[in-house]
Design a protein around this motif. Structure first.
Motif, PDB file in Angstrom:
ATOM      1  N   VAL A   1      34.639  61.587  44.357  1.00 55.16           N
ATOM      2  CA  VAL A   1      33.639  61.643  45.188  1.00 55.16           C
ATOM      3  C   VAL A   1      32.697  60.373  45.166  1.00 55.16           C
ATOM      4  N   PHE A   2      32.586  59.447  46.189  1.00 59.41           N
ATOM      5  CA  PHE A   2      31.857  58.287  45.887  1.00 59.41           C
ATOM      6  C   PHE A   2      30.857  58.054  47.040  1.00 59.41           C
ATOM      7  N   ASP A   3      29.785  57.275  46.613  1.00 54.16           N
ATOM      8  CA  ASP A   3      28.719  56.795  47.599  1.00 54.16           C
ATOM      9  C   ASP A   3      29.116  55.938  48.632  1.00 54.16           C
ATOM     10  N   SER A   4      29.253  56.130  49.782  1.00 54.81           N
ATOM     11  CA  SER A   4      29.720  55.337  50.991  1.00 54.81           C
ATOM     12  C   SER A   4      29.158  54.025  50.907  1.00 54.81           C
ATOM     13  N   GLY A   5      27.822  53.893  50.570  1.00 57.38           N
ATOM     14  CA  GLY A   5      26.884  52.698  50.485  1.00 57.38           C
ATOM     15  C   GLY A   5      27.136  51.774  49.392  1.00 57.38           C
ATOM     16  N   THR A   6      27.361  52.337  48.232  1.00 56.04           N
ATOM     17  CA  THR A   6      27.525  51.450  46.781  1.00 56.04           C
ATOM     18  C   THR A   6      28.921  51.594  46.368  1.00 56.04           C
ATOM     19  N   ASN A   7      29.518  52.485  46.721  1.00 54.75           N
ATOM     20  CA  ASN A   7      31.139  52.838  46.417  1.00 54.75           C
ATOM     21  C   ASN A   7      30.951  52.985  44.915  1.00 54.75           C
ATOM     22  N   GLY A   8      29.735  53.697  44.297  1.00 57.95           N
ATOM     23  CA  GLY A   8      29.843  54.333  42.992  1.00 57.95           C
ATOM     24  C   GLY A   8      29.792  55.662  43.061  1.00 57.95           C
ATOM     25  N   PRO A   9      30.193  56.381  41.809  1.00 52.98           N
ATOM     26  CA  PRO A   9      30.806  57.755  41.610  1.00 52.98           C
ATOM     27  C   PRO A   9      29.450  58.424  41.991  1.00 52.98           C
ATOM     28  N   LEU A  10      29.498  59.796  42.487  1.00 51.68           N
ATOM     29  CA  LEU A  10      28.540  60.476  42.598  1.00 51.68           C
ATOM     30  C   LEU A  10      28.747  61.803  41.794  1.00 51.68           C
ATOM     31  N   ASP A  11      27.630  62.284  40.654  1.00 45.56           N
ATOM     32  CA  ASP A  11      27.927  63.222  40.144  1.00 45.56           C
ATOM     33  C   ASP A  11      26.941  64.441  40.592  1.00 45.56           C
ATOM     34  N   VAL A  12      27.349  65.726  39.954  1.00 45.49           N
ATOM     35  CA  VAL A  12      26.756  66.931  40.664  1.00 45.49           C
ATOM     36  C   VAL A  12      26.731  67.180  41.950  1.00 45.49           C
TER      37      VAL A  12
END
Length: 309
Positions: A33-44
């Motif tokens: 699962v990624f953050d659509s704004g930063t393309n970074g991973p989302l935890d929890v």
């Protein structure tokens, strides 16, 4: 009861259990699962299958895994603090790996970035209302909803006739695009309100200044964009209903939305009914302030390829 009849009865009762036992329930659904704004991973991030109630959380790399799944159709519910929850339909027949994204920008404060070199200037000033804000005020007219945006007011000619004004501009100086189509009613007199049900839109944007030139028919005034959401790629029939009530005038409004997707043809139906009596002050009624309004909108989508719909 004879032995043969007893055996046959037990066999019939055990058929559902035998069917479930025979299913392949060793499938695995995993992914990131990624953050659509930063393309970074989302935890929890919490992920749960609506049908089986199985759930899990993503780790620090955004990875998740759900195992011991049976083959079939599922609705995967994705939720995270600061994000709008999303539901994704998927049909599992084999082990599946997916990449998912969530819009985390609504929970992030705006920041200021300072660079040594001056970048290109942006002449577009944008204000917008999201879907939840529109639904919260669904019993009101489009002009009244837009008044919550700074610089937007309205000119009213009756209880339900209101035209938006952006920074003092209206009529020919204010373009309203409903799903990309210019609204002609905005060019008429003050006794004609835009014939638009705001609940059709999933996002309403107001573009001020020279940024309006980027749109067909735009000018040095402003542009109001009403953008409905695309139909979800889910073959099941989905719907939503809402009811609004106003104590002054006993105003009532009902909205119903239905949508269904298929690879050949997809449709979404939106219907709204509004009705209210005369408004009342502390001592008397305001005559001729009642209103009655019916709205129906049909959105259709046809898929020609993965890139064109």
């Amino acid at each position: 009861m004879s032995f043969r009849k007893s055996f046959l009865l037990c066999f019939i009762l055990l058929l559902p259990a035998l069917h479930l036992w025979g299913q392949d329930c060793n499938l695995i659904l995993n992914g990131y699962v990624f953050d659509s704004g930063t393309n970074g991973p989302l935890d929890v991030v919490h992920l749960q299958l609506a049908e089986s109630k199985q759930g899990t959380l993503t780790d620090s790399t955004g990875y998740f895994s759900l195992d011991n799944l049976c083959a079939g159709d599922y609705h995967l519910i994705i939720s995270h603090v600061g994000c709008s929850s999303e539901t994704i339909f998927m049909s599992l027949q084999n082990d599946t790996t997916v990449e998912l994204s969530l819009d985390h920008s609504i929970g992030v404060l705006e920041s200021v970035e300072v660079k040594g070199l001056r970048g290109p200037s942006n002449t577009q000033k944008l204000e917008y209302l999201r879907a939840q804000e529109i639904r919260d005020k669904g019993g009101e007219s489009l002009a009244n909803i837009l008044e919550s945006i700074p610089g937007v007011s309205s000119i009213k000619n009756g209880s339900s006739i209101a035209k938006p004004i952006v920074q003092g501009l209206t009529g020919n100086r204010l373009l309203i695009l409903n799903n990309g189509i210019a609204q002609s009613g905005q060019q008429w007199g003050a006794d004609h309100a835009p014939e638009i049900d705001p609940l059709v839109a999933n996002n309403i944007s107001v573009i001020k200044g020279a940024g309006a030139l980027a749109y067909l028919g735009g000018n040095l005034g402003s542009v109001i964009l009403l953008e409905p959401s695309s139909i979800l790629p889910d073959p099941h029939l989905h719907g939503r209903a809402a009811y609004y009530f106003d104590t002054n005038g006993r105003g009532q409004a009902t909205n119903i939305q239905l949508q269904k997707f298929s690879s050949k043809f997809a449709w979404k139906l939106n219907g709204t009914l509004k009705k209210s009596g005369d408004n009342k002050t502390a001592d008397y009624f305001l005559r001729n302030t009642g209103a009655e309004e019916y709205n129906v909108a049909l959105q259709m989508e046809k898929g020609f390829s993965d890139k064109h719909r």
